[in-house]
Design a protein around this motif. Structure first.
Motif, mmCIF file in Angstrom:
data_model
loop_
_atom_site.group_PDB
_atom_site.id
_atom_site.type_symbol
_atom_site.label_atom_id
_atom_site.label_comp_id
_atom_site.label_asym_id
_atom_site.label_seq_id
_atom_site.Cartn_x
_atom_site.Cartn_y
_atom_site.Cartn_z
ATOM 1 N N TYR A 51 10.621 -1.955 3.663
ATOM 2 C CA TYR A 51 9.954 -3.448 3.886
ATOM 3 C C TYR A 51 8.477 -3.168 4.123
ATOM 4 C CZ TYR A 51 9.100 -7.661 6.813
ATOM 5 O OH TYR A 51 8.536 -8.978 7.175
ATOM 6 N N GLY A 52 7.880 -2.091 4.545
ATOM 7 C CA GLY A 52 6.474 -1.843 4.538
ATOM 8 C C GLY A 52 6.276 -1.711 3.064
ATOM 9 N N LEU A 53 7.061 -1.077 2.250
ATOM 10 C CA LEU A 53 6.495 -0.719 0.870
ATOM 11 C C LEU A 53 6.507 -2.099 0.134
ATOM 12 C CD1 LEU A 53 8.892 2.205 -0.281
ATOM 13 C CD2 LEU A 53 6.310 2.475 0.239
ATOM 14 N N SER A 54 7.115 -3.120 0.424
ATOM 15 C CA SER A 54 7.326 -4.352 0.039
ATOM 16 C C SER A 54 6.524 -5.450 0.441
ATOM 17 C CB SER A 54 8.593 -5.041 -0.145
ATOM 18 O OG SER A 54 9.104 -4.902 1.051
ATOM 19 N N LEU A 55 5.796 -5.088 1.508
ATOM 20 C CA LEU A 55 4.629 -6.037 2.244
ATOM 21 C C LEU A 55 3.418 -6.188 1.547
ATOM 22 C CD1 LEU A 55 4.970 -7.770 4.714
ATOM 23 C CD2 LEU A 55 3.807 -5.982 5.847
ATOM 24 N N SER A 56 3.326 -7.199 0.686
ATOM 25 C CA SER A 56 1.977 -7.327 0.032
ATOM 26 C C SER A 56 0.730 -7.605 0.681
ATOM 27 C CB SER A 56 2.056 -8.157 -1.203
ATOM 28 O OG SER A 56 1.055 -8.561 -1.655
ATOM 29 N N SER A 57 -0.473 -6.921 0.762
ATOM 30 C CA SER A 57 -1.456 -7.535 1.539
ATOM 31 C C SER A 57 -2.190 -8.462 0.869
ATOM 32 C CB SER A 57 -2.424 -6.064 1.718
ATOM 33 O OG SER A 57 -2.666 -5.594 0.311
ATOM 34 N N GLU A 58 -2.068 -8.562 -0.559
ATOM 35 C CA GLU A 58 -2.550 -9.674 -1.200
ATOM 36 C C GLU A 58 -1.971 -10.909 -0.544
ATOM 37 O OE1 GLU A 58 -3.294 -10.992 -5.661
ATOM 38 O OE2 GLU A 58 -2.301 -9.332 -5.117
ATOM 39 N N THR A 59 -0.558 -11.034 -0.599
ATOM 40 C CA THR A 59 0.174 -11.990 -0.084
ATOM 41 C C THR A 59 -0.368 -12.746 1.305
ATOM 42 O OG1 THR A 59 2.098 -11.567 -1.570
ATOM 43 C CG2 THR A 59 2.338 -13.056 0.595
ATOM 44 N N ILE A 60 -0.756 -11.660 2.225
ATOM 45 C CA ILE A 60 -0.982 -11.853 3.393
ATOM 46 C C ILE A 60 -2.392 -12.241 3.806
ATOM 47 C CG2 ILE A 60 -1.595 -10.826 5.753
ATOM 48 C CD1 ILE A 60 0.604 -8.790 5.554
ATOM 49 N N ARG A 61 -3.340 -11.920 2.727
ATOM 50 C CA ARG A 61 -4.756 -12.234 2.629
ATOM 51 C C ARG A 61 -4.595 -13.703 2.151
ATOM 52 N NH1 ARG A 61 -6.016 -7.226 0.759
ATOM 53 N NH2 ARG A 61 -6.104 -7.888 -1.402
ATOM 54 N N LEU A 180 4.271 3.403 7.950
ATOM 55 C CA LEU A 180 4.349 4.452 6.911
ATOM 56 C C LEU A 180 4.612 3.827 5.557
ATOM 57 C CD1 LEU A 180 4.217 7.570 6.336
ATOM 58 C CD2 LEU A 180 6.506 7.407 6.785
ATOM 59 N N GLY A 181 5.417 2.736 5.666
ATOM 60 C CA GLY A 181 5.853 2.244 4.364
ATOM 61 C C GLY A 181 4.537 1.217 3.715
ATOM 62 N N SER A 182 3.770 0.730 4.707
ATOM 63 C CA SER A 182 2.728 -0.077 4.437
ATOM 64 C C SER A 182 1.532 0.918 3.852
ATOM 65 C CB SER A 182 2.049 -0.753 5.246
ATOM 66 O OG SER A 182 2.844 -1.770 6.019
ATOM 67 N N LEU A 184 2.003 3.794 2.145
ATOM 68 C CA LEU A 184 2.499 4.182 1.077
ATOM 69 C C LEU A 184 2.718 3.251 -0.050
ATOM 70 C CD1 LEU A 184 4.741 7.437 2.360
ATOM 71 C CD2 LEU A 184 2.311 7.291 1.307
ATOM 72 N N ARG A 185 2.404 2.097 0.125
ATOM 73 C CA ARG A 185 2.717 1.018 -0.857
ATOM 74 C C ARG A 185 1.965 1.251 -2.067
ATOM 75 N NH1 ARG A 185 1.186 -3.852 -2.741
ATOM 76 N NH2 ARG A 185 2.706 -5.264 -3.061
ATOM 77 N N ARG A 186 0.474 1.566 -2.031
ATOM 78 C CA ARG A 186 -0.077 1.836 -3.262
ATOM 79 C C ARG A 186 0.480 3.112 -4.376
ATOM 80 N NH1 ARG A 186 -5.778 4.231 -1.913
ATOM 81 N NH2 ARG A 186 -5.755 2.515 -0.462
ATOM 82 N N PHE A 187 1.357 3.771 -3.726
ATOM 83 C CA PHE A 187 1.986 4.652 -4.536
ATOM 84 C C PHE A 187 3.504 4.514 -4.999
ATOM 85 C CE2 PHE A 187 -0.877 6.895 -1.504
ATOM 86 C CZ PHE A 187 -1.904 7.198 -2.324
ATOM 87 N N LEU A 188 4.208 3.688 -3.984
ATOM 88 C CA LEU A 188 5.565 3.466 -4.393
ATOM 89 C C LEU A 188 5.988 1.913 -4.262
ATOM 90 C CD1 LEU A 188 7.242 6.034 -1.294
ATOM 91 C CD2 LEU A 188 6.893 6.215 -3.957
ATOM 92 N N GLY A 189 4.979 1.090 -4.141
ATOM 93 C CA GLY A 189 5.183 -0.299 -4.172
ATOM 94 C C GLY A 189 5.944 -0.923 -5.443
ATOM 95 N N GLN A 190 5.371 -0.261 -6.717
ATOM 96 C CA GLN A 190 6.000 -0.421 -7.828
ATOM 97 C C GLN A 190 7.423 -0.241 -7.829
ATOM 98 O OE1 GLN A 190 4.986 -2.580 -10.507
ATOM 99 N NE2 GLN A 190 3.311 -3.007 -8.748
ATOM 100 N N TRP A 191 7.733 1.073 -7.510
ATOM 101 C CA TRP A 191 9.078 1.500 -7.329
ATOM 102 C C TRP A 191 9.931 0.733 -6.535
ATOM 103 C CZ3 TRP A 191 12.006 3.176 -3.020
ATOM 104 C CH2 TRP A 191 13.387 3.678 -3.494
ATOM 105 N N ALA A 192 9.453 0.291 -5.531
ATOM 106 C CA ALA A 192 10.002 -0.584 -4.591
ATOM 107 C C ALA A 192 10.408 -1.905 -5.179
ATOM 108 C CB ALA A 192 9.454 -0.726 -3.149
ATOM 109 N N LEU A 193 9.476 -2.566 -5.977
ATOM 110 C CA LEU A 193 9.902 -3.825 -6.485
ATOM 111 C C LEU A 193 10.638 -3.654 -7.873
ATOM 112 C CD1 LEU A 193 8.681 -6.664 -6.706
ATOM 113 C CD2 LEU A 193 6.797 -5.761 -8.429
ATOM 114 N N LYS A 194 10.616 -2.500 -8.450
ATOM 115 C CA LYS A 194 11.623 -2.162 -9.570
ATOM 116 C C LYS A 194 13.136 -2.267 -8.977
ATOM 117 C CE LYS A 194 12.651 0.892 -13.308
ATOM 118 N NZ LYS A 194 12.092 2.051 -13.909
#
Length: 331
Positions: A51-61, A180-182, A184-194
């Motif tokens: 959930y932290g990996l997929s939580l977009s900071s841009e969406t929140i902003r 932790l997921g948030s 690491l999002r910059r490293f694993l965010g695309q993987w989570a999205l895929k």
């Protein structure tokens, strides 16, 4: 139309899990060699890590701009719902119905759903970015507010609770994996999205496992022996009344705040939802050391099935109406 009205397969899977818990309790029984407590604990941690990996900071902003809509949705989720349940506490206090009332309060204090809220808002042509923001932020707010609503009433029950263990479990299983997921999002965010679809299946599998384990324990301790068929029907009826009332009130609030059509849809759809995922994992943290988890999940499971059915029908109709309106304007 029949396709849109079909029963959600996850609702069917929940029913099957409960039946398996009743007829085949061996894996989840107290003497089972399978460490279901450990498996479900790790599963919860992974759910919030992903959930932290997929939580977009841009969406929140970006979402912070439409603050009236967000305040309305979150107030409905965490204030309106519980306030509709609280007045009935004096009527059930020190009676056999107090535990069922607490199960309704638990459901009322939960965050909104993520995936189904976004899907339904999209189908109805509502404000999709706002739906994504509210669904995402709701889960984070719930980590704080859901236990705060429940703890004053937990202390008044005869069920033993170890509060240090509750907070420790909330922090280790939910807060730390989410952070932790948030991170690491910059490293694993695309993987989570895929792998979003696979991760959703993982989430649901863990939820079904927790439901199975919870109901095995409740059946083993005969926690449902005091609940008859009429009580079950009454519970289902109260869930319907609660949903209709909140849907009506969020609609009125939207009109008072002068939301446009898209914002009104998001306000009602997100503000009336309750998350089975968060409910299941929060119930483990709050009630996992007791035998009442199964009964605490009953109103939520009724509500989960109802919200999918009713909102999907409303969303399909609103979506068709909006398409027809657009076509009329173009012509």
């Amino acid at each position: 139309m029949l396709k849109k009205l079909r029963i959600d397969t996850f609702v069917i899977a929940i029913g099957i899990s409960i039946l398996i818990a009743y007829f085949f309790p061996q894996l989840g029984a107290s003497g089972s060699p399978v460490p279901l407590d450990l498996i479900s604990s790790l599963g919860i941690s992974f759910i919030f890590f992903f959930y932290g990996l997929s939580l977009s900071s841009e969406t929140i902003r970006n979402g912070l701009k439409n603050w009236k809509l967000h305040v309305s949705v979150q107030a409905s989720t965490f204030v309106l719902f519980p306030l509709l349940i609280l007045p009935f506490f004096p009527l059930v206090k020190d009676t056999s119905y107090e535990l069922l009332w607490m199960a309704f309060l638990f459901m009322a204090a939960l965050p909104s759903t993520v995936s189904s809220s976004v899907v339904m808002v999209s189908m109805a042509k509502g404000n999709l970015p706002a739906a994504i923001f509210n669904a995402s932020i709701s889960g984070i707010i719930g980590i704080i507010l859901t236990p705060l609503w429940m703890l004053p009433f937990i202390t008044q029950t005869d069920v033993p609770f170890e509060f240090s263990a509750i907070y420790f479990q909330l922090i280790t299983e939910i807060v730390i994996p989410l952070a932790l997921g948030s991170a690491l999002r910059r490293f694993l965010g695309q993987w989570a999205l895929k792998h979003k679809r696979t991760l959703n299946k993982f989430d649901k599998s863990i939820i079904l496992l927790i439901i199975y384990k919870s109901f095995v324990q409740s059946f083993e301790d005969r926690i449902f022996s005091s609940i008859g068929f009429l009580e079950m029907l009454a519970m289902a009826g109260l869930v319907v009344i609660l949903f209709v009332l909140v849907y009506f009130l969020t609609g009125r609030i939207g009109k008072v705040l002068k939301f446009n059509h898209a914002d009104q849809i998001t306000n009602q759809f997100c503000g009336t939802k309750k998350s089975l995922v968060h409910g299941t994992v929060f119930s483990e943290a709050l009630f996992g050391q007791t035998n009442i988890v199964g009964i605490m999940l009953l109103p939520l499971m009724f509500y989960h099935a109802l919200q999918i059915l009713i909102i999907s029908v409303i969303a399909a109709k609103k979506g068709r109406d909006q398409i027809e309106t657009n076509e009329t304007i173009l012509n």
